[in-house]
Design a protein around this motif. Structure first.
Motif, short mmCIF file in Angstrom:
data_model
loop_
_atom_site.label_atom_id
_atom_site.label_comp_id
_atom_site.label_asym_id
_atom_site.label_seq_id
_atom_site.Cartn_x
_atom_site.Cartn_y
_atom_site.Cartn_z
N SER A 38 7.03 -5.88 -9.59
CA SER A 38 5.73 -5.84 -8.93
C SER A 38 5.86 -5.34 -7.48
CB SER A 38 5.12 -7.23 -8.98
OG SER A 38 4.13 -7.39 -8.07
N ALA A 39 6.88 -5.78 -6.78
CA ALA A 39 7.10 -5.35 -5.39
C ALA A 39 7.40 -3.85 -5.33
CB ALA A 39 8.23 -6.14 -4.76
N LYS A 40 8.19 -3.36 -6.23
CA LYS A 40 8.50 -1.92 -6.27
C LYS A 40 7.25 -1.11 -6.61
CE LYS A 40 13.39 -2.28 -7.10
NZ LYS A 40 13.81 -2.11 -5.74
N LYS A 41 6.43 -1.62 -7.50
CA LYS A 41 5.18 -0.96 -7.85
C LYS A 41 4.25 -0.90 -6.63
CE LYS A 41 3.79 -2.10 -11.96
NZ LYS A 41 3.12 -2.79 -13.08
N TYR A 42 4.20 -1.99 -5.86
CA TYR A 42 3.40 -2.03 -4.64
C TYR A 42 3.90 -1.00 -3.63
CZ TYR A 42 1.52 -3.66 -0.20
OH TYR A 42 0.92 -3.72 1.03
N VAL A 87 7.22 0.13 2.84
CA VAL A 87 8.50 -0.49 2.51
C VAL A 87 8.44 -1.97 2.88
CG1 VAL A 87 10.98 -0.49 2.99
CG2 VAL A 87 9.73 1.66 2.92
N ILE A 88 8.86 -2.82 1.95
CA ILE A 88 8.92 -4.25 2.20
C ILE A 88 10.30 -4.55 2.79
CG2 ILE A 88 8.82 -6.53 1.15
CD1 ILE A 88 7.08 -5.22 -1.06
N ASN A 89 10.33 -5.10 3.99
CA ASN A 89 11.59 -5.30 4.72
C ASN A 89 12.23 -6.65 4.53
OD1 ASN A 89 11.54 -2.73 5.84
ND2 ASN A 89 10.25 -3.39 7.52
N LYS A 90 11.73 -7.45 3.62
CA LYS A 90 12.30 -8.77 3.40
C LYS A 90 12.67 -8.92 1.94
CE LYS A 90 8.08 -11.32 2.51
NZ LYS A 90 7.37 -12.53 2.75
N MET A 122 4.08 -22.81 3.64
CA MET A 122 3.22 -22.30 2.58
C MET A 122 2.12 -21.43 3.16
SD MET A 122 2.49 -22.00 -0.57
CE MET A 122 3.60 -23.15 -1.31
N ILE A 123 1.91 -20.25 2.57
CA ILE A 123 0.85 -19.36 3.04
C ILE A 123 -0.47 -19.71 2.37
CG2 ILE A 123 2.42 -17.50 3.64
CD1 ILE A 123 1.82 -16.17 1.00
N LYS A 124 -1.58 -19.28 2.96
CA LYS A 124 -2.90 -19.64 2.43
C LYS A 124 -3.31 -18.78 1.25
CE LYS A 124 -4.60 -21.40 6.80
NZ LYS A 124 -5.56 -21.26 7.87
N THR A 125 -2.82 -17.55 1.19
CA THR A 125 -3.18 -16.64 0.09
C THR A 125 -1.92 -16.28 -0.68
OG1 THR A 125 -2.90 -14.73 1.52
CG2 THR A 125 -5.09 -15.68 1.41
N SER A 126 -2.00 -15.25 -1.49
CA SER A 126 -0.82 -14.82 -2.23
C SER A 126 -0.18 -13.61 -1.54
CB SER A 126 -1.20 -14.44 -3.67
OG SER A 126 -2.10 -13.37 -3.66
N LEU A 127 1.02 -13.28 -1.95
CA LEU A 127 1.70 -12.10 -1.43
C LEU A 127 0.95 -10.84 -1.85
CD1 LEU A 127 5.34 -13.12 -2.40
CD2 LEU A 127 4.39 -13.08 -0.11
N ARG A 128 1.06 -9.78 -1.06
CA ARG A 128 0.39 -8.53 -1.42
C ARG A 128 0.93 -7.95 -2.71
NH1 ARG A 128 1.65 -5.70 4.02
NH2 ARG A 128 3.37 -7.12 3.72
N TYR A 129 2.15 -8.26 -3.03
CA TYR A 129 2.78 -7.73 -4.23
C TYR A 129 2.97 -8.79 -5.31
CZ TYR A 129 6.76 -9.47 -1.54
OH TYR A 129 7.59 -10.24 -0.80
N CYS A 130 2.15 -9.82 -5.27
CA CYS A 130 2.20 -10.87 -6.29
C CYS A 130 1.92 -10.26 -7.67
CB CYS A 130 1.15 -11.93 -5.96
SG CYS A 130 0.97 -13.19 -7.23
#
Length: 71
Positions: free
Chosen positions: A30-34, A41-44, A53-61
């Motif tokens: 999913s992250a590679k597709k994003y 580029v996702i740097n982490k 804990m974050i309030k929403t989901s990751l952009r590449y969830c």
């Protein structure tokens, strides 16, 4: 879906390697597709959510990517 409600969001580790991680089997795919769709580029580490804990989901969830593709 929010990460706090997800069954794949787990806290593990300690110190700098600790934090919330996404244990979904398709998180890397999913992250590679994003990255390809947005040309960013996702740097982490892909499964790493954060130290709190974050309030929403990751952009590449995986749930979020599947929902956007179905629209």
């Amino acid at each position: 879906m929010k990460c706090k409600d997800c069954q794949f969001c787990k806290y593990e580790g300690a110190g700098i390697a600790g934090g919330y991680k996404c244990k979904h089997p398709n998180i890397e795919e999913s992250a590679k597709k994003y990255e390809q769709l947005k040309r960013k580029v996702i740097n982490k580490d892909y499964p790493h959510i954060g130290y709190q804990m974050i309030k929403t989901s990751l952009r590449y969830c995986p749930y979020r990517i599947d929902r956007e593709e179905s629209l």
